[in-house]
Motif scaffolding. Sequence first.
Motif, PDB file in Angstrom:
ATOM      1  N   LEU A  85      16.599  -3.344  -2.411  1.00 56.23           N
ATOM      2  CA  LEU A  85      15.009  -3.778  -1.848  1.00 56.23           C
ATOM      3  C   LEU A  85      14.302  -2.474  -1.852  1.00 56.23           C
ATOM      4  O   LEU A  85      13.009  -2.643  -2.081  1.00 56.23           O
ATOM      5  CB  LEU A  85      15.365  -4.517  -0.722  1.00 56.23           C
ATOM      6  N   GLY A  86      14.629  -1.476  -1.184  1.00 50.10           N
ATOM      7  CA  GLY A  86      13.947  -0.378  -0.834  1.00 50.10           C
ATOM      8  C   GLY A  86      13.540   0.232  -2.135  1.00 50.10           C
ATOM      9  O   GLY A  86      12.233   0.545  -2.285  1.00 50.10           O
ATOM     10  N   ARG A  87      14.250   0.374  -3.279  1.00 48.31           N
ATOM     11  CA  ARG A  87      13.725   0.924  -4.519  1.00 48.31           C
ATOM     12  C   ARG A  87      12.712  -0.124  -5.141  1.00 48.31           C
ATOM     13  O   ARG A  87      11.525   0.349  -5.730  1.00 48.31           O
ATOM     14  CB  ARG A  87      14.952   0.692  -5.655  1.00 48.31           C
ATOM     15  N   ALA A  88      12.766  -1.422  -4.843  1.00 48.77           N
ATOM     16  CA  ALA A  88      11.791  -2.388  -5.443  1.00 48.77           C
ATOM     17  C   ALA A  88      10.591  -2.420  -4.811  1.00 48.77           C
ATOM     18  O   ALA A  88       9.542  -2.526  -5.328  1.00 48.77           O
ATOM     19  CB  ALA A  88      12.515  -3.894  -5.549  1.00 48.77           C
ATOM     20  N   GLU A  89      10.575  -1.903  -3.571  1.00 54.61           N
ATOM     21  CA  GLU A  89       9.392  -1.908  -2.690  1.00 54.61           C
ATOM     22  C   GLU A  89       8.845  -0.421  -3.160  1.00 54.61           C
ATOM     23  O   GLU A  89       7.535  -0.442  -3.304  1.00 54.61           O
ATOM     24  CB  GLU A  89       9.924  -1.588  -1.206  1.00 54.61           C
ATOM     25  N   VAL A  90       9.340   0.616  -3.307  1.00 51.67           N
ATOM     26  CA  VAL A  90       8.694   1.726  -3.745  1.00 51.67           C
ATOM     27  C   VAL A  90       7.975   1.609  -5.329  1.00 51.67           C
ATOM     28  O   VAL A  90       7.175   1.871  -5.534  1.00 51.67           O
ATOM     29  CB  VAL A  90       9.516   2.901  -3.506  1.00 51.67           C
ATOM     30  N   GLU A  91       9.025   1.158  -6.125  1.00 56.23           N
ATOM     31  CA  GLU A  91       8.712   1.222  -7.612  1.00 56.23           C
ATOM     32  C   GLU A  91       7.760   0.125  -7.830  1.00 56.23           C
ATOM     33  O   GLU A  91       6.738   0.267  -8.592  1.00 56.23           O
ATOM     34  CB  GLU A  91       9.773   1.174  -8.476  1.00 56.23           C
ATOM     35  N   GLY A  92       7.798  -1.135  -7.147  1.00 60.09           N
ATOM     36  CA  GLY A  92       6.846  -2.082  -7.325  1.00 60.09           C
ATOM     37  C   GLY A  92       5.219  -1.712  -6.642  1.00 60.09           C
ATOM     38  O   GLY A  92       4.337  -2.047  -7.286  1.00 60.09           O
ATOM     39  N   SER A  93       5.366  -0.936  -5.718  1.00 57.16           N
ATOM     40  CA  SER A  93       3.977  -0.814  -5.310  1.00 57.16           C
ATOM     41  C   SER A  93       3.489   0.390  -6.257  1.00 57.16           C
ATOM     42  O   SER A  93       2.351   0.154  -6.489  1.00 57.16           O
ATOM     43  CB  SER A  93       4.190   0.077  -3.836  1.00 57.16           C
ATOM     44  N   ARG A  94       4.096   1.200  -6.553  1.00 54.23           N
ATOM     45  CA  ARG A  94       3.777   2.408  -7.373  1.00 54.23           C
ATOM     46  C   ARG A  94       3.164   1.585  -8.503  1.00 54.23           C
ATOM     47  O   ARG A  94       1.843   1.901  -9.201  1.00 54.23           O
ATOM     48  CB  ARG A  94       4.662   3.339  -7.804  1.00 54.23           C
ATOM     49  N   ALA A  95       3.641   0.319  -9.248  1.00 58.84           N
ATOM     50  CA  ALA A  95       3.487  -0.076 -10.429  1.00 58.84           C
ATOM     51  C   ALA A  95       1.899  -0.898 -10.420  1.00 58.84           C
ATOM     52  O   ALA A  95       0.969  -0.928 -10.865  1.00 58.84           O
ATOM     53  CB  ALA A  95       4.393  -1.069 -10.866  1.00 58.84           C
ATOM     54  N   LEU A  96       1.894  -1.394  -8.888  1.00 55.10           N
ATOM     55  CA  LEU A  96       0.722  -2.243  -8.643  1.00 55.10           C
ATOM     56  C   LEU A  96      -0.591  -1.112  -8.372  1.00 55.10           C
ATOM     57  O   LEU A  96      -1.733  -1.484  -8.688  1.00 55.10           O
ATOM     58  CB  LEU A  96       0.924  -2.890  -7.319  1.00 55.10           C
ATOM     59  N   LEU A  97      -0.221  -0.099  -7.851  1.00 53.44           N
ATOM     60  CA  LEU A  97      -1.291   0.774  -7.490  1.00 53.44           C
ATOM     61  C   LEU A  97      -1.862   1.484  -8.824  1.00 53.44           C
ATOM     62  O   LEU A  97      -3.050   1.743  -9.035  1.00 53.44           O
ATOM     63  CB  LEU A  97      -1.039   1.817  -6.460  1.00 53.44           C
ATOM     64  N   GLU A  98      -0.763   1.833  -9.711  1.00 51.39           N
ATOM     65  CA  GLU A  98      -1.305   2.314 -10.939  1.00 51.39           C
ATOM     66  C   GLU A  98      -2.125   1.463 -11.778  1.00 51.39           C
ATOM     67  O   GLU A  98      -2.842   1.852 -12.418  1.00 51.39           O
ATOM     68  CB  GLU A  98      -0.049   2.959 -11.777  1.00 51.39           C
ATOM     69  N   GLN A  99      -1.756   0.201 -11.722  1.00 52.46           N
ATOM     70  CA  GLN A  99      -2.581  -0.949 -12.550  1.00 52.46           C
ATOM     71  C   GLN A  99      -4.053  -0.955 -11.895  1.00 52.46           C
ATOM     72  O   GLN A  99      -4.896  -0.987 -12.652  1.00 52.46           O
ATOM     73  CB  GLN A  99      -1.930  -2.236 -12.274  1.00 52.46           C
ATOM     74  N   ALA A 100      -4.157  -0.969 -10.333  1.00 50.47           N
ATOM     75  CA  ALA A 100      -5.509  -0.749  -9.836  1.00 50.47           C
ATOM     76  C   ALA A 100      -6.307   0.228  -9.880  1.00 50.47           C
ATOM     77  O   ALA A 100      -7.540   0.100 -10.155  1.00 50.47           O
ATOM     78  CB  ALA A 100      -5.098  -1.224  -8.229  1.00 50.47           C
ATOM     79  N   THR A 101      -5.708   1.188  -9.983  1.00 49.75           N
ATOM     80  CA  THR A 101      -6.341   2.673 -10.085  1.00 49.75           C
ATOM     81  C   THR A 101      -6.594   3.198 -11.508  1.00 49.75           C
ATOM     82  O   THR A 101      -7.578   3.853 -11.949  1.00 49.75           O
ATOM     83  CB  THR A 101      -5.717   3.789  -9.337  1.00 49.75           C
ATOM     84  N   GLY A 102      -5.663   2.741 -12.541  1.00 45.22           N
ATOM     85  CA  GLY A 102      -5.519   3.293 -13.817  1.00 45.22           C
ATOM     86  C   GLY A 102      -5.344   4.548 -13.946  1.00 45.22           C
ATOM     87  O   GLY A 102      -5.680   5.467 -14.903  1.00 45.22           O
ATOM     88  N   MET A 103      -4.547   5.115 -12.745  1.00 43.95           N
ATOM     89  CA  MET A 103      -4.087   6.801 -12.837  1.00 43.95           C
ATOM     90  C   MET A 103      -2.891   6.621 -12.296  1.00 43.95           C
ATOM     91  O   MET A 103      -2.267   5.773 -11.701  1.00 43.95           O
ATOM     92  CB  MET A 103      -5.108   7.359 -11.892  1.00 43.95           C
ATOM     93  N   PRO A 104      -2.060   7.805 -12.490  1.00 43.40           N
ATOM     94  CA  PRO A 104      -0.802   8.108 -11.789  1.00 43.40           C
ATOM     95  C   PRO A 104      -0.654   7.996 -10.442  1.00 43.40           C
ATOM     96  O   PRO A 104      -1.904   8.544  -9.951  1.00 43.40           O
ATOM     97  CB  PRO A 104      -0.285   9.185 -12.363  1.00 43.40           C
ATOM     98  N   VAL A 105       0.404   7.571  -9.760  1.00 43.53           N
ATOM     99  CA  VAL A 105       0.287   7.653  -8.408  1.00 43.53           C
ATOM    100  C   VAL A 105       1.532   8.275  -8.165  1.00 43.53           C
ATOM    101  O   VAL A 105       2.536   7.499  -7.563  1.00 43.53           O
ATOM    102  CB  VAL A 105       0.142   6.217  -7.806  1.00 43.53           C
TER     103      VAL A 105
END
Length: 279
Positions: A124-144
Motif C-alpha cells: 500500500l505504501g508503494r502504491a501511495e508513492v508511485e500512484g501519486s507520482r503518476a498523477l502529479l506527472e500527468q498534471a504537470t507534464g513534467m518529472p516529479v
Amino acid sequence: MVTRRAALAFALTALTLVGPASAQGPKVPTPRGWPQPAAGASASGETEILLTFDDGPDADTTRVVLDLLRDRGIRAVFFQVGWRFRRGDVAKAQALEHRIIREGHIVGNHTINHVQLCSVDRELGRAEVEGSRALLEQATGMPVPWFRTPYGARCPRVERLLGELGLQHFHWDIDPQEWRGLGAKATAARVIHAINRIDGRGVLLMHDTKFATRFALPEVLKWIDAENVRRRKRGRPGIRIIGGDQVAAEQIAPTLAWLRAAIGHGRAGVDAALVATVP
C-alpha cells in the motif's frame, strides 16, 4: 533560447535519471533538509531559506499563496497529494498546477492520501508513492522526482521503500505547526524566531491549505525585509530566499560538468543548452 520551464524540466529529468549528487563528485550547497554532502551550507554566505508548502493544491488558499510568491519573485516547492487530482474540483486543481509550473515552482510528491507510511503495509505504501507520482506527472507534464513523506514519518520500512524507488525524503528545518490550528500571529512568530536562529540554509515547511499560512507568510516576508535592513546597517550577512529551481540546478551540477566534458566540441549547441539550465 532555453526557457525557464525547459530548463526546469531538464533539471528534474536529470535528477530522475541520476539521483542525488554523488558524494565523490563536487560538493555543492544543499538545504539542511535534504541529507546530502555539505548539507546546511550557504552558497551566498547569507542565511538562505527555501520555502516549501505541503498538502495542496487548494482552490481557495493556494491561489493566495501563489499571488504573494509571484509579487515577491519567489519560487517555492509544493509537495502535493495526488487525491486532489482525482476527487473534488479537479479542473481547479489542474489550473492551479499549470500556474505553479508556469511561475517557476517545483512540484513534489506527498503520496496520494497523506498516509502514515510507517503504519501501512509495504504494498500500500508503494502504491501511495508511485500512484501519486503518476498523477502529479500527468498534471504537470513534467518529472516529479522529489518526495516528502507525510508527517515526516521515518522507519526501516519507509527507508527500504524509498531506497527501492530511488527516492530520498526532503525534510525540513522549520515547522511552525500551523497544521495544529495555530493562528496567523502565532505561526508568523514561530517562523521568525526559527529563521533568526538559522545558520546557513534552512527549509521552511508550511501548508498552502491552511488559512493561517496565507496571513502569516506576508508577515514573515515583511519581517525579513526589515531584518535585512537592520543587518546591513550592522554589516551582518542578510537573509536570502532561494528557489527550488536553484536547488535542482545545484543537485545536477556534477552531472552537467560530466556531460559538458563528454559532449565535446562536436556538440557545442547541445552543450550550450545544458549550460543554460544552471542559473
